[in-house]
Motif scaffolding. Structure first.
Motif, PDB file in Angstrom:
ATOM      1  N   ASP A  32       0.124   4.211   0.049  1.00  0.00           N
ATOM      2  CA  ASP A  32      -0.398   5.295   0.889  1.00  0.00           C
ATOM      3  C   ASP A  32      -0.313   4.982   2.384  1.00  0.00           C
ATOM      4  OD1 ASP A  32      -1.114   6.892  -1.324  1.00  0.00           O
ATOM      5  OD2 ASP A  32      -2.972   5.742  -1.582  1.00  0.00           O
ATOM      6  N   SER A  33       0.194   3.819   2.727  1.00  0.00           N
ATOM      7  CA  SER A  33       0.276   3.402   4.127  1.00  0.00           C
ATOM      8  C   SER A  33       1.327   4.202   4.886  1.00  0.00           C
ATOM      9  CB  SER A  33       0.631   1.916   4.190  1.00  0.00           C
ATOM     10  OG  SER A  33       0.882   1.516   5.519  1.00  0.00           O
ATOM     11  N   ASP A  34       1.134   4.307   6.197  1.00  0.00           N
ATOM     12  CA  ASP A  34       2.141   4.923   7.066  1.00  0.00           C
ATOM     13  C   ASP A  34       3.337   3.992   7.264  1.00  0.00           C
ATOM     14  OD1 ASP A  34       0.621   7.218   7.400  1.00  0.00           O
ATOM     15  OD2 ASP A  34      -0.298   6.525   9.268  1.00  0.00           O
ATOM     16  N   THR A  35       3.135   2.700   6.990  1.00  0.00           N
ATOM     17  CA  THR A  35       4.213   1.720   7.121  1.00  0.00           C
ATOM     18  C   THR A  35       5.149   1.860   5.924  1.00  0.00           C
ATOM     19  OG1 THR A  35       2.700   0.199   8.238  1.00  0.00           O
ATOM     20  CG2 THR A  35       4.750  -0.737   7.362  1.00  0.00           C
ATOM     21  N   ASP A  69       0.854  -1.180   0.000  1.00  0.00           N
ATOM     22  CA  ASP A  69       0.000   0.000   0.000  1.00  0.00           C
ATOM     23  C   ASP A  69       0.892   1.233   0.000  1.00  0.00           C
ATOM     24  OD1 ASP A  69      -1.792   2.054   0.454  1.00  0.00           O
ATOM     25  OD2 ASP A  69      -2.587   1.230   2.329  1.00  0.00           O
ATOM     26  N   GLN A 126       6.777  -3.160   4.528  1.00  0.00           N
ATOM     27  CA  GLN A 126       5.651  -3.903   3.971  1.00  0.00           C
ATOM     28  C   GLN A 126       6.145  -5.107   3.170  1.00  0.00           C
ATOM     29  OE1 GLN A 126       2.371  -1.681   2.116  1.00  0.00           O
ATOM     30  NE2 GLN A 126       3.411   0.190   2.807  1.00  0.00           N
TER      31      GLN A 126
END
Length: 130
Positions: A8-11, A6, A16
């Motif tokens: 757009d994830s904060d991770t 993702d 990931q």
């Protein structure tokens, strides 16, 4: 190897990738001896910089999940059937688990909910099946 990230994830993306590879090994989708795509190929497949993939692969190598050599590239080093973990793994893992359990408790999850969710996740992994 199908891998979903993702953007757009904060991770971070490298984390990931690391997490998805570990999950694939735990689920039995990847087994000891299976090759991983080259860093360049996975970067192209995911539309990201190959240096990001290299960072993920290096983390997996440090954790003992994969081995990397110039001839064969990145290969899964161990899976649930590879025998007991290396010395020190269980203690380091328990330390990370403590933090996850603290997060769950802080957010108000009950002991039974934490245990039930943990069992559900563990049951989904090849090594977690009885």
């Amino acid at each position: 190897m199908l891998l979903t990230i993702d953007l757009d994830s904060d991770t971070p993306i490298y984390q990931q990738i690391r997490d998805r590879v570990v999950e694939a090994v735990a689920a039995g989708t990847l087994k000891a001896g299976d090759p991983l795509p080259s860093t360049r190929q996975l970067g192209v497949d995911l539309g990201i910089n190959f240096h990001t993939v290299s960072k993920a692969y290096d983390l997996l190598r440090q954790e003992g999940v994969i081995r990397i050599n110039r001839k064969s590239g990145a290969v899964v080093r161990r899976d649930h059937g590879s025998g007991p973990p290396e010395a020190g793994f269980a203690d380091a893992w328990q330390s990370r688990l403590r933090t996850l359990l603290a997060e769950a408790t802080t957010q108000g999850l009950t002991r039974d909910d934490v245990l039930g969710r943990s069992q559900d996740v563990l049951d989904g992994f090849a090594g977690g099946r009885s």
